[in-house]
Design a protein around this motif. Structure first.
Motif, PDB file in Angstrom:
ATOM      1  N   ILE A 127     -23.399-114.198  27.916  1.00  0.00           N
ATOM      2  CA  ILE A 127     -23.748-115.511  27.416  1.00  0.00           C
ATOM      3  C   ILE A 127     -25.162-115.498  26.759  1.00  0.00           C
ATOM      4  N   SER A 128     -25.711-114.348  26.361  1.00  0.00           N
ATOM      5  CA  SER A 128     -26.912-114.462  25.684  1.00  0.00           C
ATOM      6  C   SER A 128     -26.356-114.257  24.059  1.00  0.00           C
ATOM      7  N   GLY A 129     -25.319-114.358  23.767  1.00  0.00           N
ATOM      8  CA  GLY A 129     -24.796-114.125  22.529  1.00  0.00           C
ATOM      9  C   GLY A 129     -24.933-112.883  21.705  1.00  0.00           C
ATOM     10  N   GLU A 130     -24.901-111.815  22.620  1.00  0.00           N
ATOM     11  CA  GLU A 130     -25.000-110.410  22.116  1.00  0.00           C
ATOM     12  C   GLU A 130     -23.527-109.812  22.345  1.00  0.00           C
ATOM     13  N   THR A 131     -23.085-108.942  21.346  1.00  0.00           N
ATOM     14  CA  THR A 131     -21.930-108.280  21.248  1.00  0.00           C
ATOM     15  C   THR A 131     -22.029-107.164  22.359  1.00  0.00           C
ATOM     16  N   ILE A 132     -21.170-107.099  23.544  1.00  0.00           N
ATOM     17  CA  ILE A 132     -21.227-106.310  24.631  1.00  0.00           C
ATOM     18  C   ILE A 132     -20.015-105.531  24.954  1.00  0.00           C
ATOM     19  N   ASP A 133     -19.853-104.183  25.473  1.00  0.00           N
ATOM     20  CA  ASP A 133     -18.839-103.598  25.775  1.00  0.00           C
ATOM     21  C   ASP A 133     -17.958-103.194  24.743  1.00  0.00           C
ATOM     22  N   TYR A 134     -18.415-102.114  24.033  1.00  0.00           N
ATOM     23  CA  TYR A 134     -17.651-101.456  22.822  1.00  0.00           C
ATOM     24  C   TYR A 134     -16.370-100.437  23.379  1.00  0.00           C
ATOM     25  N   GLY A 135     -15.463-101.107  23.754  1.00  0.00           N
ATOM     26  CA  GLY A 135     -14.293-100.259  24.119  1.00  0.00           C
ATOM     27  C   GLY A 135     -13.493 -99.898  22.903  1.00  0.00           C
ATOM     28  N   ARG A 138     -27.934 -98.264  28.258  1.00  0.00           N
ATOM     29  CA  ARG A 138     -27.758 -99.361  27.547  1.00  0.00           C
ATOM     30  C   ARG A 138     -28.805-100.341  27.551  1.00  0.00           C
ATOM     31  N   VAL A 139     -29.336-100.894  26.889  1.00  0.00           N
ATOM     32  CA  VAL A 139     -30.122-102.032  26.594  1.00  0.00           C
ATOM     33  C   VAL A 139     -29.551-103.544  26.213  1.00  0.00           C
ATOM     34  N   ALA A 140     -29.916-104.567  26.982  1.00  0.00           N
ATOM     35  CA  ALA A 140     -29.276-105.745  26.476  1.00  0.00           C
ATOM     36  C   ALA A 140     -30.483-106.996  26.999  1.00  0.00           C
ATOM     37  N   SER A 141     -30.250-107.823  26.383  1.00  0.00           N
ATOM     38  CA  SER A 141     -31.009-109.170  26.698  1.00  0.00           C
ATOM     39  C   SER A 141     -30.958-109.635  28.036  1.00  0.00           C
ATOM     40  N   ARG A 161     -34.060-117.595  31.556  1.00  0.00           N
ATOM     41  CA  ARG A 161     -34.189-116.210  30.624  1.00  0.00           C
ATOM     42  C   ARG A 161     -33.656-116.553  29.385  1.00  0.00           C
ATOM     43  N   HIS A 162     -32.682-117.396  28.858  1.00  0.00           N
ATOM     44  CA  HIS A 162     -32.094-117.161  27.512  1.00  0.00           C
ATOM     45  C   HIS A 162     -32.011-118.783  27.034  1.00  0.00           C
ATOM     46  N   TYR A 163     -32.282-119.717  27.768  1.00  0.00           N
ATOM     47  CA  TYR A 163     -32.183-121.078  27.097  1.00  0.00           C
ATOM     48  C   TYR A 163     -33.049-122.052  27.626  1.00  0.00           C
ATOM     49  N   PRO A 164     -34.422-121.617  27.591  1.00  0.00           N
ATOM     50  CA  PRO A 164     -35.711-122.283  28.389  1.00  0.00           C
ATOM     51  C   PRO A 164     -35.625-123.802  27.872  1.00  0.00           C
ATOM     52  N   GLN A 165     -35.165-124.321  26.471  1.00  0.00           N
ATOM     53  CA  GLN A 165     -35.244-125.374  25.719  1.00  0.00           C
ATOM     54  C   GLN A 165     -34.239-126.165  26.662  1.00  0.00           C
ATOM     55  N   ALA A 166     -33.284-125.761  27.252  1.00  0.00           N
ATOM     56  CA  ALA A 166     -32.167-126.530  28.012  1.00  0.00           C
ATOM     57  C   ALA A 166     -32.725-127.145  29.337  1.00  0.00           C
ATOM     58  N   ALA A 167     -33.890-126.532  29.814  1.00  0.00           N
ATOM     59  CA  ALA A 167     -34.672-127.165  31.080  1.00  0.00           C
ATOM     60  C   ALA A 167     -35.203-128.479  30.708  1.00  0.00           C
ATOM     61  N   GLN A 168     -35.558-128.775  29.272  1.00  0.00           N
ATOM     62  CA  GLN A 168     -36.152-130.263  28.867  1.00  0.00           C
ATOM     63  C   GLN A 168     -34.905-131.276  28.701  1.00  0.00           C
ATOM     64  N   ALA A 169     -33.584-130.756  28.713  1.00  0.00           N
ATOM     65  CA  ALA A 169     -32.504-131.787  28.301  1.00  0.00           C
ATOM     66  C   ALA A 169     -32.468-132.599  29.455  1.00  0.00           C
TER      67      ALA A 169
END
Length: 277
Positions: free
Chosen positions: A254-262, A174-177, A207-215
């Motif tokens: 938290i990356s906003g990807e669909t994960i874990d297809y049970g 499996r590959v994920a962000s 990793r996912h929200y670098p813009q948040a560091a400037q908030a």
């Protein structure tokens, strides 16, 4: 002909409490049955080398590639109305991270690769049917433009797993962000580990929200970003009639990807009472 993964291991560089270091359990007779060659190219990997005896052994967890630091991630989760303070990767092992041709960091994980300290007496294996389902549905979601984990390969292990009946075993690559979940934050929160939450949040922002560091308040900006991506993701599910059968916090990236297809499925016609769990 050597299979090369240009691994980086930023998550494995976090403190040991974030994961358990564990190697995949070798299998008897691995056989590659499906390789996602276009995805391999996007990851900067050579599909011809992956489609080789050495590549098959790596994708089945028999051989650990150079540069990998195999870990099972720790997380908690709300499951069906109850909070479980420790879940974790019970049958999945993160090999490492690669930077794809778009410059995006991607996890490469083996699912069904054997027991870990989080297995809770499980065998750590996966059956062929669920592996093929996740491969097909995740790639369908990607083709539909829905943010999702991806499937790089499906490998038969040559062994059986015991569920209600003996079933052929398999491993999904499996590959994920990333595999950071809402439940990953809950794991540290349940222990009152503020330092762990902060370390995880800093890693997630980078990793996912670098813009948040400037908030003005980076952690509040991280929360707002995760909420926005989750809302957009579920809206996209609704547009294509997809129902995630186990949308617990341990299955929420938290990356906003669909994960874990049970237990999941697509609606053939609109039915607000439909469930697949």
């Amino acid at each position: 002909m050597t299979v090369h993964f240009p691994f980086q291991n930023t998550y494995a560089a976090l403190p040991d409490g974030f994961f358990a270091r564990v190697a995949p359990t070798p299998v008897a007779s691995p056989r590659l049955i499906k390789l996602n060659r276009p995805l391999a190219v996007r990851l900067g990997l050579d599909p011809d080398r992956l489609d080789s005896p050495e590549g098959t052994e790596i994708l089945a967890g028999v051989r650990i590639p150079d540069g990998a630091e195999p870990i099972a991630m720790a997380y908690a989760g709300h499951q069906f109305g109850y909070f479980v303070p420790q879940l974790g990767d019970g049958r999945a092992i993160l090999l490492g991270e690669v930077i794809d041709i778009d410059g995006v960091r991607r996890d490469i994980q083996l699912k069904g690769s054997g027991p870990t300290p989080f297995s809770r007496r499980g065998d750590g294996r996966a059956a062929l049917g669920p592996v093929l389902r996740e491969y097909i549905v995740s790639e369908a979601m990607a083709a539909l433009g829905v943010p999702t984990t991806r499937s790089l390969a499906a490998t038969i292990t040559g062994e059986h797993v015991i569920r209600e009946t003996p079933l052929p075993g398999a491993v999904l690559t499996r590959v994920a962000s990333s595999h950071i979940r809402v439940g990953t934050f809950q794991y540290f929160a349940a222990r009152g580990d503020t330092a762990g939450i902060k370390r995880l949040a800093d890693h997630a922002i980078a990793r996912h929200y670098p813009q948040a560091a400037q908030a003005e308040c980076p952690y509040h900006a991280l929360l707002e970003g995760v909420i926005a991506r989750q809302a957009e993701l579920v809206a996209r599910w609704l547009l294509v009639g997809f129902i995630h059968g186990v949308m617990n916090t341990d299955n929420t990236s938290i990356s906003g990807e669909t994960i874990d297809y049970g237990p999941c499925a697509f609606l053939d016609h609109y039915d607000p009472a439909a469930v697949f769990s």
